[in-house]
Motif scaffolding. Structure first.
Motif: not given
Length: 110
Positions: A13, A17, A19, A23-24
């Protein structure tokens, strides 16, 4: 997943990059997976240890048998991580690690 998956996740990640909602969600799920695996492992470990020893394990000992290795890992892992993070490069990190192992080994001999 296991601990290396969490490390790989963080590295990927950061590199790409990434997001977003997926991903969270993935990192907390990987951490929860590791926590469940640790609890299951030490629960089975305590049950097998009690059956092999022939004695019974009290109910209050079960959390102790689960949490004690985690506490020992934190007490030893945090200082070791700080010591190794100060080293620059792989060779210096490896040298610091070997010096610590040598010191522990020599202390046991005396």
């Amino acid at each position: 997943m296991h601990c290396c998956d969490v490390i790989l996740y963080v590295r990927l990640t950061n590199e790409f990059h990434a997001k977003g909602p997926v991903t969270n969600t993935l990192l907390p799920m990987a951490v929860l997976d590791d926590i469940v695996a640790i609890i299951v492992f030490f629960t089975v470990n305590s049950v097998v240890a009690s059956s092999v020893s022939g004695g019974s394990v009290s109910l209050y000992m079960l959390p102790v048998m689960i949490l004690l290795p985690v506490i020992i890992g934190l007490v030893t892992g945090l200082p070791a991580g700080r010591l190794l993070s100060r080293a620059r490069g792989r060779i210096q990190t490896f040298s610091v690690l070997l010096a610590v192992i040598k010191r522990i080994y020599l202390r046991k001999l005396s």
